[in-house]
Design a protein around this motif. Structure first.
Motif, PDB file in Angstrom:
ATOM      1  N   HIS A   1       1.881   6.933  -5.291  1.00 36.42           N
ATOM      2  CA  HIS A   1       1.488   8.123  -5.931  1.00 36.42           C
ATOM      3  C   HIS A   1       2.448   8.656  -7.157  1.00 36.42           C
ATOM      4  O   HIS A   1       3.415   9.589  -7.232  1.00 36.42           O
TER       5      HIS A   1
ATOM      6  N   LYS B   1       4.103  13.456  -5.750  1.00 37.94           N
ATOM      7  CA  LYS B   1       2.822  12.280  -6.398  1.00 37.94           C
ATOM      8  C   LYS B   1       2.151  13.117  -7.416  1.00 37.94           C
ATOM      9  O   LYS B   1       2.485  14.557  -8.251  1.00 37.94           O
TER      10      LYS B   1
ATOM     11  N   ASP C   1      -0.040   5.064   4.657  1.00 38.34           N
ATOM     12  CA  ASP C   1      -0.683   5.999   4.370  1.00 38.34           C
ATOM     13  C   ASP C   1      -1.947   5.741   4.134  1.00 38.34           C
ATOM     14  O   ASP C   1      -2.304   5.603   2.716  1.00 38.34           O
TER      15      ASP C   1
ATOM     16  N   ASP D   1       5.586   7.757  -1.357  1.00 34.79           N
ATOM     17  CA  ASP D   1       4.399   7.302  -0.782  1.00 34.79           C
ATOM     18  C   ASP D   1       3.346   6.536  -1.963  1.00 34.79           C
ATOM     19  O   ASP D   1       4.301   7.003  -3.306  1.00 34.79           O
TER      20      ASP D   1
ATOM     21  N   ASP E   1      -5.031   4.401  -2.129  1.00 33.24           N
ATOM     22  CA  ASP E   1      -4.772   4.926  -0.509  1.00 33.24           C
ATOM     23  C   ASP E   1      -4.922   2.903  -0.517  1.00 33.24           C
ATOM     24  O   ASP E   1      -5.679   2.954   0.688  1.00 33.24           O
TER      25      ASP E   1
ATOM     26  N   ASP F   1      -3.662   6.942  -6.858  1.00 32.88           N
ATOM     27  CA  ASP F   1      -3.352   7.251  -5.530  1.00 32.88           C
ATOM     28  C   ASP F   1      -3.963   6.969  -4.548  1.00 32.88           C
ATOM     29  O   ASP F   1      -5.493   7.309  -4.445  1.00 32.88           O
TER      30      ASP F   1
HETATM   31 MN    MN Z   1      -1.824   9.625  -0.922  1.00 36.74          MN
END
Ligand code: MN
Ligand code: RM4
Ligand code: MN
Length: 429
Positions: A257, A221, A327, A254, A291, A289
């Protein structure tokens, strides 16, 4: 099995939609057959696809500033499993839950596994947490965890990860996902090389505790919580660490990230080329990030990632078995709705990637025919694959219209009568 929604209820909801779906599916089948694609074969691949949901995603997330809970939100792993079972019952694409420790700590993991099984669920990768201090914890992670300068803190982080493996064995998991927030906020705060050294040495101790059939997924990340430097900041640091640790260590991507505009699909291709592609945390991102829900900002990028995954599958290097997980932080939606919609977006991108005429693509690439190579991707991206995904879902017992059926079930309203309200406070970012 005692599933949360009755199959009759789903069947009744489907009865109103099925005719239109069958018409759309037949029309799409005819369209695809004109280019030599067998819709049934694509649907079979889609039926075999699944993505894990994160236990932490079942609750409302928040930002650094606030969290706004909703009535009926789950407050513990048992209620979270129930909600995940609803997602899987309707979508039939999310049969596994990825737990996070110590957030999901219970006293009896064998019983937890049985509980999940009775809800039609299994467990996916276990996630360790060394980015927060817990009440009663001996050493603080304020100096970092696996890379901390404090020996005892590093040992505590190693021990926690090993405990996660032990829990995961009881739950039937086979992957440990390790994300550490370790890094610095000021130039000069730490020696950039030595902190990575300390991380590698500690991570090797965790690696040594992995059972034979387990993998350790290293999640990089770029920044946050550290804003100047992060120990495992990018795929370069991640693959170097995974190579140092050897075969059972893989990289987890991810999608949120990375630096803005980074070519993530290229990262995916590179990691696969070196046998280090371990898995994904799907989400979407606008600034950092964030999300956000998968495919909500840049569905084309998600498609391009799946395009690389389909290519990778055709050319397996060191095996090809990436763990797919969502995620996300659901700050302003009902988490069940977000995960239903995200699972659909992810599966649709997979289905579109399957439609790419690989022969045409490769031929155009070899002939340096840029426009036709691009068009091979564009043609697939432009197809509305919703009927394929819906048909696969319905055949497995899921809902034609996942969101409408969920709302009609009044699940959240019913749970609001039963469940304890969530406290206020900042959420997970
Ligand atoms: Mn994250
Ligand atoms: C991090 C990272 C991890 C997740 C935590 C909650 O940013 O994405 O995967 O476990 O958030
Ligand atoms: Mn993640």
């Amino acid at each position: 099995m005692t599933l949360p929604l009755s199959s009759e209820f789903i069947a009744e909801a489907n009865a109103r939609e099925i005719e239109a779906l069958d018409e759309d599916y037949a029309a799409l089948g005819r369209k695809l057959s004109r280019t030599g694609i067998d819709i049934e074969a694509i649907k079979d691949r889609v039926s075999g696809f699944s993505v894990a949901v994160p236990s932490w995603g079942a609750g409302r997330g928040g930002t650094r500033f606030a969290k706004f809970p909703i009535p009926g939100e789950p407050t513990n792993i048992h209620e979270k499993l129930e909600d995940c079972a609803v997602i899987n019952q309707l979508s039939r694409m999310t049969p596994r839950v990825s737990p996070h420790f110590p957030w999901d700590k219970v006293s009896d993991y064998v019983a937890l596994r049985e509980e999940a099984e009775s809800l039609g669920l299994g467990f996916d990768a276990v996630n360790s947490n060394t980015f927060q201090d817990q009440p009663g914890q001996a050493y603080s992670y304020s100096t970092g965890s696996l890379s901390s300068t404090v020996d005892a803190t590093r040992q505590q982080a190693v021990a926690h990860n090993i405990e996660c493996i032990e829990i995961g064995e009881k739950l039937g998991s086979r992957d440990l996902t390790v994300w550490v927030g370790d890094g610095t906020n000021f130039p000069g705060q730490q020696d950039l090389a030595r902190s990575l050294d300390r991380y590698l040495e500690a991570a090797a101790q965790v690696y040594a505790a992995l059972p034979d059939n387990w993998r350790m997924l290293l999640e990089h990340k770029m920044f946050e919580p550290a804003f100047y430097s992060t120990v495992i900041s990018d795929w370069g640091s991640s693959i170097l660490a995974a190579q140092e640790l050897r075969p059972k260590a893989k990289c987890l991507v991810d999608l949120g990230h990375h630096a803005p505009n980074v070519n993530i699909e290229q990262i995916v291709a590179r990691l696969h080329l070196f046998g280090k592609l371990g898995g994904f945390h799907f989400n979407d991102s606008k600034y950092g990030d964030d999300d956000l829900d998968s495919g909500s900002i840049n569905p084309h990028q998600l498609f391009l990632v799946f395009n690389e995954l389909v290519e990778a599958e055709l050319h397996p290097r060191d095996g090809f078995d990436p763990a797919y997980m969502i995620d996300q932080s659901h700050n302003v939606t009902d988490p069940i709705e977000s995960m239903l919609s995200s699972a659909e977006a992810i599966t649709q991108c997979f289905a579109k990637a399957l439609l790419v005429d690989r022969e045409a693509l490769h031929a155009a690439q070899d002939a340096n025919d840029t426009m036709m190579a691009f068009q091979a991707l564009r043609r697939a991206y432009n197809v509305d694959v919703a009927p394929i995904v819906a048909k696969a879902r319905v055949e497995a017992g899921g809902a034609v219209d996942v969101l409408a059926t969920y709302r009609a079930s009044r699940w959240r309203e019913r749970k609001a009568q039963e469940r304890n309200p969530v406290g206020l406070g900042a959420g997970i970012v």
